[in-house]
Design an enzyme around this catalytic site. Structure first.
Site, PDB file in Angstrom:
ATOM      1  CG  HIS A 134      -2.016  -9.727-103.298  1.00 12.02           C
ATOM      2  ND1 HIS A 134      -2.790 -10.172-104.331  1.00 12.02           N
ATOM      3  CD2 HIS A 134      -1.381  -8.617-103.766  1.00 12.02           C
ATOM      4  CE1 HIS A 134      -2.618  -9.379-105.387  1.00 12.02           C
ATOM      5  NE2 HIS A 134      -1.787  -8.419-105.078  1.00 12.02           N
ATOM      6  CG  HIS A 208       2.105  -9.267-107.565  1.00 11.00           C
ATOM      7  ND1 HIS A 208       2.457  -8.185-108.343  1.00 11.00           N
ATOM      8  CD2 HIS A 208       0.930  -8.951-106.980  1.00 11.00           C
ATOM      9  CE1 HIS A 208       1.535  -7.246-108.204  1.00 11.00           C
ATOM     10  NE2 HIS A 208       0.599  -7.689-107.393  1.00 11.00           N
ATOM     11  CD  GLU A 346      -1.167  -9.182-110.090  1.00 13.15           C
ATOM     12  OE1 GLU A 346      -1.727  -9.504-109.036  1.00 13.15           O
ATOM     13  OE2 GLU A 346      -1.122  -8.002-110.474  1.00 13.15           O
TER      14      GLU A 346
HETATM   15  C1  GLA Z   1      -2.532  -6.227-107.503  1.00  9.35           C
HETATM   16  C2  GLA Z   1      -3.670  -5.308-107.237  1.00  9.35           C
HETATM   17  C3  GLA Z   1      -3.204  -3.901-107.204  1.00  9.35           C
HETATM   18  C4  GLA Z   1      -2.084  -3.723-106.202  1.00  9.35           C
HETATM   19  C5  GLA Z   1      -0.997  -4.733-106.474  1.00  9.35           C
HETATM   20  C6  GLA Z   1       0.056  -4.760-105.390  1.00  9.35           C
HETATM   21  O1  GLA Z   1      -2.078  -6.075-108.792  1.00  9.35           O
HETATM   22  O2  GLA Z   1      -4.716  -5.440-108.171  1.00  9.35           O
HETATM   23  O3  GLA Z   1      -4.278  -3.034-106.876  1.00  9.35           O
HETATM   24  O4  GLA Z   1      -2.573  -3.892-104.898  1.00  9.35           O
HETATM   25  O5  GLA Z   1      -1.510  -6.026-106.557  1.00  9.35           O
HETATM   26  O6  GLA Z   1       0.563  -3.512-105.094  1.00  9.35           O
END
Ligand code: GLA
Length: 381
Positions: A134, A208, A346
């Site tokens: 991220h 998110h 997402e």
């Molecule tokens: C995304 C990733 C997950 C996790 C979340 C945040 O969805 O794919 O593995 O890291 O973000 O916690």
């Protein structure tokens, strides 16, 4: 509540409200304004902005562009906040697992935090095992955004803007970013992302939000029914990096082409489910990249009757069942969040695309405009 509205042609404190008559119904569209939410250790103040279209109320923080609250009515008209979050800025700073956050510059993982673009190698921070997650340890989810409210005809919303300097978190190019949240009269919450750069770079922006259509803090989402228009997904290795293969969902627990309860296959002894500790996979949307948002997923909560429909221009969606929530903190309503208490969808380009030449490209060059849209439409059944 305090109403400190600032906006185009609206100096000082003011409340905007338009009563609109449509098909016999009055709909209240309002930019309610901003309040102080908290102060960071360095003295920077963070605001919380509220907008409403009469049905949905959206609260967004200038910190991290976080969607802090999303109030949505159920089939009886009772409103609940369907987005996990915190009531306190300190919680976002110390232990938020990206609740509601604006994610950038690159959503999901880049293997080893490394990629090569036009022959130049770039090293990003490694903040998730051996990988960059991220956008690094101080991604867009930890920055202060300029927020400007607006009304446009029957719509209302918030425009978030920020300049990400060249080299921020190791990414090349000065990136000018705009993320516009719009509430429409038709019950939709739309997000439009645009970005431009002065050097070739990679970009993959998303939001998110952790949804629980029964209301945050109400327990697990195992009974929610999910449908995703994807015949394939990108299988991952033990660090959750795509192997590069596109696998068929057919005959596997990842087949959501017909509505299926989240809990049904969540504990299947299937290698991909075991590796990810639940669902945490990028689905390859059948429609591919599109110029206009197209419908890709529906989630229904049979208990409250709330229905969420998602349309996007993006080629992928990360379906994540909040596998890392471990009950170690409480959320907005003061109740503890545990594994499976929410789901994320997402919308995105695929994880690790900068290292996967066969995946749709995430490269943005000077003179081009990055443009993606995701529309969340709420209804009831
Ligand atoms: C995304 C990733 C997950 C996790 C979340 C945040 O969805 O794919 O593995 O890291 O973000 O916690």
């Amino acid at each position: 509540m305090a109403a400190g509205h600032q906006g185009p042609g609206a100096a000082g404190r003011r409340r905007l409200r338009h009563l609109q008559q449509a098909q016999g119904w009055f709909v209240a569209i309002s930019v309610i304004g901003k309040e102080h939410f908290g102060t960071l250790d360095d003295g920077t103040k963070a605001d919380i902005w509220t907008v409403s279209n009469g049905g949905i109320t959206l609260k967004v923080l200038s910190y991290g562009g976080v969607v802090q609250t999303l109030d949505v009515p159920d089939r009886d008209g009772r409103t609940a906040n369907v987005s996990l979050g915190f009531g306190d800025l300190g919680d976002y700073v110390t232990h938020s697992p990206y609740f509601g956050a604006l994610i950038g510059r690159y959503g999901n993982r880049i293997a080893g935090g490394r990629f090569t673009l036009d022959g130049t190698a770039h090293q990003l921070p490694v903040n998730n095992g051996p990988n960059c997650l991220h956008g690094g340890d101080r991604g867009f989810d930890r920055r202060i955004w300029d927020v400007e409210p607006f009304t446009a005809g029957e719509d209302t919303g918030l425009a978030l803007r920020r300049t990400s300097p060249d080299g921020e978190m190791g990414f090349p190019g000065t990136l000018e970013v705009e993320v516009v949240h719009t509430l429409t009269r038709g019950g939709a919450w739309r997000i439009d992302y645009t970005a431009t750069t002065d050097r070739a770079t990679v970009v993959n922006l998303t939001n998110h939000t952790y949804f629980n259509l029964a209301g945050e803090g109400s327990g697990s989402v195992h009974d929610h029914r999910v449908e995703i228009a994807a015949a394939r997904y990108t299988p991952v290795d033990s660090d959750l990096i795509p192997t590069g293969r596109l696998a068929a969902v057919e005959g596997s627990p990842l087949d959501f082409r017909r509505p299926k309860a989240i809990g049904r296959d969540l504990r299947a002894a299937y290698r991909q489910i075991v590796l990810a500790n639940g669902f945490d996979h990028n689905f390859v949307l059948d429609k591919g990249v599109t110029a206009e948002p197209e419908h890709v997923a529906t989630v229904t909560d049979p208990a409250s009757g709330r229905v969420l429909r998602i349309a996007t221009t993006e080629p992928g969606v990360q379906f994540y069942t909040a596998n890392f929530l471990d009950g170690s903190f409480a959320g907005t309503s003061g109740r503890v969040y545990r594994q499976g208490d929410a789901f994320c969808l997402e919308t995105q380009h695929f994880p690790d695309s900068p290292n996967q030449p066969s995946f749709p490209s995430t490269v943005l060059r000077p003179g081009e405009t990055y443009r993606t849209t995701t529309v969340h439409t709420f209804g009831t059944c």
